[in-house]
Write an enzyme that holds these catalytic residues in place. Structure first.
Site, PDB file in Angstrom:
ATOM      1  CE  LYS A   1     -14.569  15.119  -1.772  1.00 10.45           C
ATOM      2  NZ  LYS A   1     -15.192  13.893  -2.156  1.00 10.45           N
TER       3      LYS A   1
ATOM      4  NE  ARG B   1      -9.401  15.565  -4.407  1.00 10.82           N
ATOM      5  CZ  ARG B   1     -10.225  16.293  -5.033  1.00 10.82           C
ATOM      6  NH1 ARG B   1     -10.943  17.687  -4.350  1.00 10.82           N
ATOM      7  NH2 ARG B   1     -11.303  15.885  -5.014  1.00 10.82           N
TER       8      ARG B   1
ATOM      9  NE  ARG C   1     -19.957  13.352  -9.729  1.00  9.43           N
ATOM     10  CZ  ARG C   1     -19.500  13.909  -8.871  1.00  9.43           C
ATOM     11  NH1 ARG C   1     -19.237  14.084  -8.065  1.00  9.43           N
ATOM     12  NH2 ARG C   1     -18.333  13.610  -9.142  1.00  9.43           N
TER      13      ARG C   1
ATOM     14  NE  ARG D   1     -17.522  16.264 -12.561  1.00  9.91           N
ATOM     15  CZ  ARG D   1     -16.887  16.396 -11.195  1.00  9.91           C
ATOM     16  NH1 ARG D   1     -17.803  17.071  -9.990  1.00  9.91           N
ATOM     17  NH2 ARG D   1     -15.956  16.120 -10.735  1.00  9.91           N
TER      18      ARG D   1
ATOM     19  NE  ARG E   1     -12.235  13.015 -10.075  1.00  8.61           N
ATOM     20  CZ  ARG E   1     -13.368  13.251  -9.864  1.00  8.61           C
ATOM     21  NH1 ARG E   1     -14.543  12.098 -11.005  1.00  8.61           N
ATOM     22  NH2 ARG E   1     -13.782  13.969  -9.279  1.00  8.61           N
TER      23      ARG E   1
HETATM   24  P1  AMP Z   1     -13.331  17.271  -6.866  1.00  7.42           P
HETATM   25  O1  AMP Z   1     -15.332  18.321  -7.844  1.00  7.42           O
HETATM   26  O2  AMP Z   1     -13.547  17.671  -5.826  1.00  7.42           O
HETATM   27  O3  AMP Z   1     -13.334  15.764  -7.144  1.00  7.42           O
HETATM   28  O4  AMP Z   1     -12.426  17.996  -7.717  1.00  7.42           O
HETATM   29  C1  AMP Z   1     -12.609  17.850  -9.040  1.00  7.42           C
HETATM   30  C2  AMP Z   1     -10.800  18.108  -9.586  1.00  7.42           C
HETATM   31  O5  AMP Z   1      -9.996  19.496  -9.057  1.00  7.42           O
HETATM   32  C3  AMP Z   1      -9.970  16.991  -9.008  1.00  7.42           C
HETATM   33  O6  AMP Z   1     -10.145  15.945  -9.270  1.00  7.42           O
HETATM   34  C4  AMP Z   1      -8.673  17.630  -9.267  1.00  7.42           C
HETATM   35  O7  AMP Z   1      -8.108  18.059 -10.788  1.00  7.42           O
HETATM   36  C5  AMP Z   1      -9.540  19.125  -8.838  1.00  7.42           C
HETATM   37  N1  AMP Z   1      -8.972  19.474  -7.400  1.00  7.42           N
HETATM   38  C6  AMP Z   1      -9.900  19.761  -6.859  1.00  7.42           C
HETATM   39  N2  AMP Z   1      -9.936  20.095  -5.528  1.00  7.42           N
HETATM   40  C7  AMP Z   1      -8.185  19.360  -5.716  1.00  7.42           C
HETATM   41  C8  AMP Z   1      -7.437  19.380  -4.358  1.00  7.42           C
HETATM   42  N3  AMP Z   1      -7.621  19.875  -3.386  1.00  7.42           N
HETATM   43  N4  AMP Z   1      -6.010  19.807  -5.027  1.00  7.42           N
HETATM   44  C9  AMP Z   1      -5.396  19.275  -6.137  1.00  7.42           C
HETATM   45  N5  AMP Z   1      -6.571  18.942  -7.061  1.00  7.42           N
HETATM   46  C10 AMP Z   1      -7.620  19.365  -7.051  1.00  7.42           C
END
Ligand code: AMP
Length: 187
Positions: free
Chosen positions: A13, A88, A127, A133, A144
């Site tokens: 994404k 989400r 990654r 990370r 996740r």
């Molecule tokens: P991502 O980089 O989009 O995978 O996001 C990393 C982490 O940020 C996720 O595993 C959540 O802990 C938090 N996060 C990102 N976007 C959201 C969202 N829309 N709602 C809740 N937590 C989020």
């Protein structure tokens, strides 16, 4: 255009949303990136989010929704945006609807990047090594993916019902996936 990107962790994404953002000249708004920036700057928001992120859980809706509400009022988001990683949860969908309604706008397209879970695990482990990370260790990664299946996958049905969702195979090479997304947003 107002576009939402969906797909499990590791679907690509972020990469694709950044490319599309350049192509369309609208901002790429990644909630994960905003949270990570706040964590590394040690802001109150970052302190609130970090434990959830490190455990592979979602940051609570209230925190996430107000962050997005604020970001969408910036001038650069007026002509359009690509939301990557938001909404989400079902509650976030309702909140986003309300934000857009009050601005007199609406979503144009929801792109779901589809991938095979085994491939995703391989990508994320790589990654994790490349970017360091802390939320990509194997246990957290498994959590996740579970949280995605429980809380986010149901949104696919919601956006299918609204005839906004287009599914794009995320497994091709990067340029091929971008080309497929460009077609999806132009129809
Ligand atoms: P991502 O980089 O989009 O995978 O996001 C990393 C982490 O940020 C996720 O595993 C959540 O802990 C938090 N996060 C990102 N976007 C959201 C969202 N829309 N709602 C809740 N937590 C989020």
């Amino acid at each position: 255009m107002r576009i939402v990107f969906m797909g499990p962790p590791g679907a690509g994404k972020g990469t694709q949303a950044a490319l599309l953002s350049k192509e369309l000249g609208i901002p790429h708004i990644s909630t994960g990136d905003i949270f990570r920036a706040n964590v590394s700057e040690g802001t109150p928001l970052g302190k609130e989010a970090q434990a959830f992120m490190d455990a592979g859980e979602y940051v609570p809706d209230g925190v996430t929704n107000s962050m997005v509400r604020d970001r969408l009022t910036h001038d650069d988001a007026r002509p359009g945006f690509i939301l990557d990683g938001y909404p989400r949860t079902v509650e976030q969908v309702a909140e986003l609807d309300a934000m857009l309604r009050s601005a007199g706008t609406a979503l144009d397209r929801v792109i779901e990047l589809t991938v095979d879970v085994d491939v995703v695990v391989g990508r994320l482990v790589k990654r994790s090594a490349d970017q360091g990370r802390s939320d990509d260790t194997e246990d957290v990664l498994r959590r996740r993916l579970e949280v995605y299946a429980e809380q986010t996958a149901p949104l696919i049905e919601v956006y299918l019902d609204r005839e906004l969702l287009i599914q794009v195979d995320g497994l091709g090479d990067i340029a091929a996936v971008t080309a497929a997304i460009l077609i999806a947003v132009s129809v």
